[in-house]
Design an enzyme around this catalytic site. Structure first.
Site, PDB file in Angstrom:
ATOM      1  N   TYR A  20       0.822  -1.217   0.000  1.00 40.36           N
ATOM      2  CA  TYR A  20       0.000   0.000   0.000  1.00 40.36           C
ATOM      3  C   TYR A  20       0.853   1.262   0.000  1.00 40.36           C
ATOM      4  O   TYR A  20       0.484   2.269  -0.596  1.00 40.36           O
ATOM      5  CB  TYR A  20      -0.968  -0.011   1.190  1.00 40.36           C
ATOM      6  CG  TYR A  20      -2.136  -0.932   0.947  1.00 40.36           C
ATOM      7  CD1 TYR A  20      -2.917  -0.796  -0.197  1.00 40.36           C
ATOM      8  CD2 TYR A  20      -2.456  -1.949   1.838  1.00 40.36           C
ATOM      9  CE1 TYR A  20      -3.977  -1.647  -0.452  1.00 40.36           C
ATOM     10  CE2 TYR A  20      -3.521  -2.810   1.601  1.00 40.36           C
ATOM     11  CZ  TYR A  20      -4.276  -2.647   0.452  1.00 40.36           C
ATOM     12  OH  TYR A  20      -5.319  -3.480   0.205  1.00 40.36           O
ATOM     13  N   GLU A  32      -3.092 -30.766   5.753  1.00 47.94           N
ATOM     14  CA  GLU A  32      -3.441 -29.701   4.810  1.00 47.94           C
ATOM     15  C   GLU A  32      -4.704 -28.949   5.221  1.00 47.94           C
ATOM     16  O   GLU A  32      -4.724 -27.721   5.247  1.00 47.94           O
ATOM     17  CB  GLU A  32      -3.629 -30.286   3.400  1.00 47.94           C
ATOM     18  CG  GLU A  32      -4.074 -29.224   2.388  1.00 47.94           C
ATOM     19  CD  GLU A  32      -4.138 -29.741   0.959  1.00 47.94           C
ATOM     20  OE1 GLU A  32      -3.787 -30.913   0.723  1.00 47.94           O
ATOM     21  OE2 GLU A  32      -4.533 -28.957   0.071  1.00 47.94           O
ATOM     22  N   ASP A  80      -4.333 -33.787   0.735  1.00 47.17           N
ATOM     23  CA  ASP A  80      -5.258 -34.305  -0.286  1.00 47.17           C
ATOM     24  C   ASP A  80      -4.480 -35.061  -1.350  1.00 47.17           C
ATOM     25  O   ASP A  80      -3.258 -34.911  -1.472  1.00 47.17           O
ATOM     26  CB  ASP A  80      -5.996 -33.149  -0.970  1.00 47.17           C
ATOM     27  CG  ASP A  80      -7.047 -32.511  -0.058  1.00 47.17           C
ATOM     28  OD1 ASP A  80      -7.441 -33.157   0.929  1.00 47.17           O
ATOM     29  OD2 ASP A  80      -7.461 -31.372  -0.365  1.00 47.17           O
TER      30      ASP A  80
END
Ligand SMILES: Nc1ncnc2c1ncn2[C@@H]1O[C@H](COP(=O)(O)OP(=O)(O)OP(=O)(O)O)[C@@H](O)[C@H]1O
Ligand SMILES: [Mg+2]
Lengths: 366, 661
Positions: free
Chosen positions: A99, A198, A250
């Site tokens: 920013y 995970e 996964d």
């Protein structure tokens, strides 16, 4: 090295960069910077540390091209900004820096990804760490549940002793962004291994099933692709408390990469592999073979999955027989599965059957 | 046997042409309700424009379409043409195959003598109403007005009412027909048709009053009436055997040479003699007794003897200037980026008919990018709205490999894609249509080839423009680097290391390493203010020649700073540009006086400098023939520094793999 010294060294090295650009301009050259290529074709296995690091291939960031020129300009602004922070003893998050670049005119970043990447570039060139530049990530680290006791120095400088099972709620101990010795020291540990998970759903399943107590495990929630602090935390526990590490993720190409960055080193941060990767970590996530053996519920691979799997076939980190076999098999069956698909056989299946079987195979549970 | 033949003969009877066409409306362009309306407007408007131009008048048309009930419309077309004499009115509008154009070879919209009478007939069949015609010629004080229908059995007009009335205009014709039809907007509509008319007829003013909504006025873009065209005799090339024999039979001379000379164009007495000699036909041969063999020999001889191409003043091409004007005038609101200089080819011949192909291309701006290009087909200044696929114009477009000219085209064949409009105009004394509805040009090899050549010539200009734009945008990027970014990098790095601002000339010239030429021709107060700015962004000083195509006598000498080295053919002007030091700028300026805006646009080249070192203009093409101007000592492209070119680009060249999704 003392903190102060580290910051001074960072300032010196950053000034060197500016000096080099200045000298090139002053002698009428087109300014450029040489940076090791952060590509999968430029990572090499370092047998000493057993992790993957950048090789010798360099890329040029040259002012000849628009992007190169813009990046050089951003580099100059970033140098000035970092030196200013060090001088005034301030620090900022990467997001804040993004920013702040709003006010940098032509040097403004167009996405935060860009500013993060540039911060990493500077780490690679100076061989400093972004903490030395007073930059810190805003992303929070992992959650930990298990019988491990540590000493954390809080923001007021008070030391607090925390047992990551008994002194925390069901969501576990939250890993801070700084996990270095000045912040965290390990006191004691009564566990046999760390299991890095995970998804939040699976973390909660293991906690509810009291897997930490029953299997004597430290359960860590990775929150997807793990933050640096999470990887550093796991590495420290692995080295200092001598706990073996397994990753439970996964069964898809993206999860393979989670394991790879934790165990072998991430391509994006290969300059820090030695410091972040745990080379002995073992994979207990869902594999293509599991999909067949356990007859798990699946989803079809989409185009991006297939692309990712094919890319992994040329990724040196996945060159061993295990990965070659699993990647080819996944492409062949064209399917992927989530770790929570194990619930097909009941909520306890994962803790009663799947994990014990896998961990026994690895010799982690006897 | 004989009795059967007699029986059959009883069933034979004459079919009147009108009956025939009544049963075959589609070939006249009345096959759907929407098309019937468009065809009716088209036939009447075409006639009005032909009539005005024949009389050398600037056409001013009123086209009105009113809805009279659910499926019926009243079409009124009014012109300021010469009018029609009373005794012809009924035949013109109430008799098929009656017209002034069929037997002549001249470039006209009307060819067959069917058009407007078919409209009258279609209207009367579908609505039961008569057509109303009013016409006034300038020698009479009053206008003649009548209502008529067509007796389809006899193919003769039937006048229901006639009158003389006061009409407050000098001369002109107005026709009003009721028609069953359907009014729509969109690609094939009356509006689009009139828009097309306005593009290729920039001398026409049309006021269109649609059934709903506000009237639309297509203003004229020029006051020039197209030069009058005249009828010509057939050109010998392409005359067929039967045609030659029947012409010979009705010849009004007894000598074959004078027959050839008087009945064909471009056959002088000498050429006639050469033809007969080559054909082995005696010069004294009576054409009326020409044998089949002799006629064949004459045809063969015609191919061998050199005969001038047909006269061209019988054709009226729109011309490069007016095509551009017409396109800009009508398509202005598209704000296109580029109007490629249109191409008007030299006349060519098919079957004894001269023809000219013209092409214009409009590119970019508000034209849609992802669709096939829009094709505007015209024949003798008439927009062709239907049967695009069957038309030789479309086929020629499909044959061109547009990928070479900057448009997308799958496999280099078919209608290309991109933000472009392609205009093709075919002008001929006889346009070969595929059918009487005059919507598609027949596939004549000579015509198709010419169209392809014209398309390519115009497309090359488009490509040149696109190349130039691309180079300009690359230059813009470099400018952004050297003017915007490098000084900021310099300032910041100097501040960080605490040293004075470094000199940037070396870096800047290395990044640019080009001579940049930026030209402009602004049109102000009837003058073209030409400005050519030359920036030497190379590390060396530069000498070269600058060439421009500019009418030298139109340059205001007071405004010309640097005298040219040479002027050839009045408009090929060469300047010697001497020693522009590294990072210096040179400016060449002058005013051109007395040309209209369309008549001049900068066309410039350089020579004596390496092509890769110049941006903004091309290197002189070979056909300028400037042998003696060859300059020795061309600068070699800058040596590449310490293998810089070999570096892998860190930010663009390399594949960055992300572990995250
Ligand atoms: N508005 C008009 N002003 C003057 N003469 C006209 C007008 N409309 C028609 N004519 C005359 O009437 C004739 C017949 O017109 P028509 O449209 O039937 O045939 P055409 O224009 O000759 O051929 P085509 O069938 O190709 O249109 C024309 O040749 C022309 O001489
Ligand atoms: Mg007509």
């Amino acid at each position: 090295m003392k903190n102060n010294e580290r910051h001074h060294m960072a300032v010196d090295k950053l000034t060197d960069i500016a000096q080099s650009v200045y000298d090139q301009l002053d002698s009428g050259k087109i300014p450029k910077m040489m940076i090791p290529l952060r590509t999968k074709s430029n990572i090499r296995f370092d047998s000493k540390s057993a992790v993957w690091k950048y090789g010798k291939a360099m890329g040029a960031r040259s002012a000849k091209k628009l992007t190169g020129a813009q990046m050089l300009l951003r580099t100059m602004y970033m140098l000035e900004f970092i030196e200013e922070m060090i001088r005034t003893s301030k620090s900022s998050t990467l997001r804040e820096m993004y920013y702040i670049s709003e006010g940098w005119e032509k040097a403004k970043f167009s996405a935060q990804d860009e500013s993060n990447m540039l911060a990493e570039d500077l780490e690679i060139i100076t061989q400093c760490m972004r903490e030395d530049f007073k930059l810190r990530p805003e992303e929070d680290g992992a959650r930990v549940m298990g019988n491990i006791t540590l000493m954390e120095t809080d923001r007021k400088g008070k030391k607090k002793k925390i047992n990551c099972r008994d002194d925390v709620g069901d969501s576990g101990y939250g890993v801070p962004y700084n996990v270095e010795k000045d912040k965290i020291e390990f006191v004691d540990c009564d566990a046999d291994f760390i299991i890095a998970i995970e998804t939040g759903g699976m973390f909660d399943r293991l906690v509810e099933n009291k897997f930490d107590e029953n299997a004597n495990a430290v359960i860590v929630h990775l929150k997807g692709q793990p933050a640096r602090s999470t990887r550093r935390f796991i590495k420290r526990v692995n080295e200092e408390m001598k706990l073996p590490v397994v990753t439970f993720v996964d069964g898809d190409p993206w999860s393979f990469r989670i394991h790879a960055s934790l165990a072998y080193g991430a391509i994006k941060t290969a300059h820090l592999s030695e410091y972040l990767a745990t080379p002995t970590a073992e994979y207990v996530g869902i594999t293509a073979s599991d999909i067949l053996n356990y007859d798990l519920p699946t989803d079809k691979l989409n185009d991006r999955d297939i692309q990712a799997l094919n890319a992994e076939k040329t990724d040196p980190r996945f060159k061993d027989e295990f990965w070659k076999h699993e990647i080819d098999l996944m492409l062949e069956i064209g399917k992927k599965a989530e770790q929570q698909a194990l619930a097909k056989y009941g909520l306890d299946f994962v803790t009663d059957k799947y994990l014990p079987e896998k961990l026994t195979q690895l010799g982690i549970i006897k | 046997m004989a009795s059967i033949a007699h029986e059959l003969a009883k069933n034979q009877k004459e079919i009147s042409v009108s009956e025939f066409f009544e049963k075959n409306k589609q070939i006249l362009g009345f096959d759907s309700l929407t098309r019937a309306l468009i065809t009716s407007v088209k036939e009447t408007v075409d006639n009005s424009l032909d009539a005005c131009e024949d009389a050398g008048m600037l056409p001013e048309l009123l086209v009105k379409v009113e809805k009279s009930n659910n499926t019926e419309y009243i079409i009124t077309v009014e012109d300021n043409g010469p009018g029609i004499v009373k005794k012809e009115v009924a035949n013109v509008f109430g008799r098929l195959l009656y017209g002034s154009r069929f037997h002549t070879r001249a470039q006209r919209r009307g060819q067959q003598g069917i058009g407007v009478s078919a409209v009258v007939m279609y209207g009367q069949i579908t609505t039961g109403r008569a057509a109303k015609v009013r016409s006034k010629i300038s020698d009479e004080d009053t206008a003649y007005e009548c209502e008529l229908i067509l007796d389809t059995k006899k193919n003769r007009p039937d006048i229901i009412r006639e009158d003389r009335i006061i009409w407050d205009r000098e001369h002109g014709t107005s026709i009003e027909v009721s028609i069953k039809g359907k009014y729509i907007g969109g690609k094939q509509s009356i509006f689009e048709y009139l828009k097309g008319v306005a593009i290729v007829n920039p001398h026409v003013k049309i006021t269109f009053i649609p059934p709903e909504g506000t009237p639309i006025v297509f203003e004229r873009a020029t006051d020039q009436v197209p030069p009058p065209t005249r009828a010509i005799k057939p050109h010998p090339e392409g005359v067929e055997l039967g045609e030659l024999l029947s012409m010979a039979k009705y010849a009004d001379t007894n000598r074959i040479t004078s027959f050839l000379n008087s009945e064909f164009s471009r056959i002088s007495n000498r050429v006639a003699k050469d033809i007969c000699d080559a054909a082995g036909v005696p010069l004294t041969q009576n054409p009326k007794r020409l044998t089949l063999e002799q006629a064949g020999a004459i045809l063969d001889a015609i191919q061998k003897v050199k005969i001038m191409s047909p006269e061209t003043d019988c054709l009226s091409p729109i011309g490069e200037t007016l095509i551009r004007k017409g396109l800009k005038n009508v398509l202005g609101e598209l704000k296109a980026d580029f109007y490629a200089p249109p191409v008007t080819r030299e006349p060519k011949v098919f079957a004894g008919n001269p023809f000219i192909v013209e092409v214009g291309i409009v590119y970019g701006g508000g034209i849609t990018k992802d669709d096939p290009v829009q094709i505007l087909r015209f024949a003798n200044r008439v927009p062709l709205m239907y049967q695009q696929g069957a038309c030789a114009i479309t086929q020629a477009i499909e044959n061109v490999d547009w990928r070479r000219y900057g448009l997308e085209q799958r496999g280099g064949h078919g209608i290309p894609f991109g933000p472009a409009i392609i205009l093709v105009h075919l002008a001929s004394t006889k346009v070969p249509f595929t059918s009487e509805s005059k919507e598609a040009v027949a596939n004549i090899p000579e015509i198709k080839e010419e169209i392809e050549l014209a398309l390519k010539a115009c497309a090359r200009k488009l490509k040149t423009h696109l190349n130039k734009t691309e180079r300009k945008s690359k230059t813009r990027v470099k400018f952004e680097i050297v003017q915007g970014i490098i000084p900021m990098i310099a300032a910041k790095s100097a501040k960080i290391v605490g040293k004075p601002m470094p000199k940037l000339a070396g870096t800047i010239t290395k990044i640019m390493n080009v001579v940049w030429i930026d030209d402009e021709a602004a049109y102000e107060k009837k003058k073209h203010k030409v400005q050519v700015k030359i920036y030497n962004y190379t590390p060396k000083s530069q000498n070269f020649h600058l060439h421009m195509v500019v009418p030298f006598d139109k340059i205001d000498p007071k405004t010309l700073g640097l005298q040219p080295l040479e002027v050839r053919e009045g408009n090929k002007v060469t300047w010697d540009i001497r020693r522009i030091a590294s990072t210096d700028t040179f400016e060449l300026k002058f005013d051109i006086v007395g040309l209209s805006q369309e008549e001049y646009d900068n066309e410039l080249y350089v020579s004596g400098i390496d092509a890769a070192s110049v941006i903004g203009v091309d290197v002189l093409p070979g056909d300028w023939d400037l042998e003696h101007l060859k300059i020795t000592g061309e600068i070699a492209p800058e040596e590449v520094e310490d293998g810089e070119e070999g570096d892998i680009d860190y930010d663009e060249g390399a594949e960055v793999i992300k572990d995250e999704e």
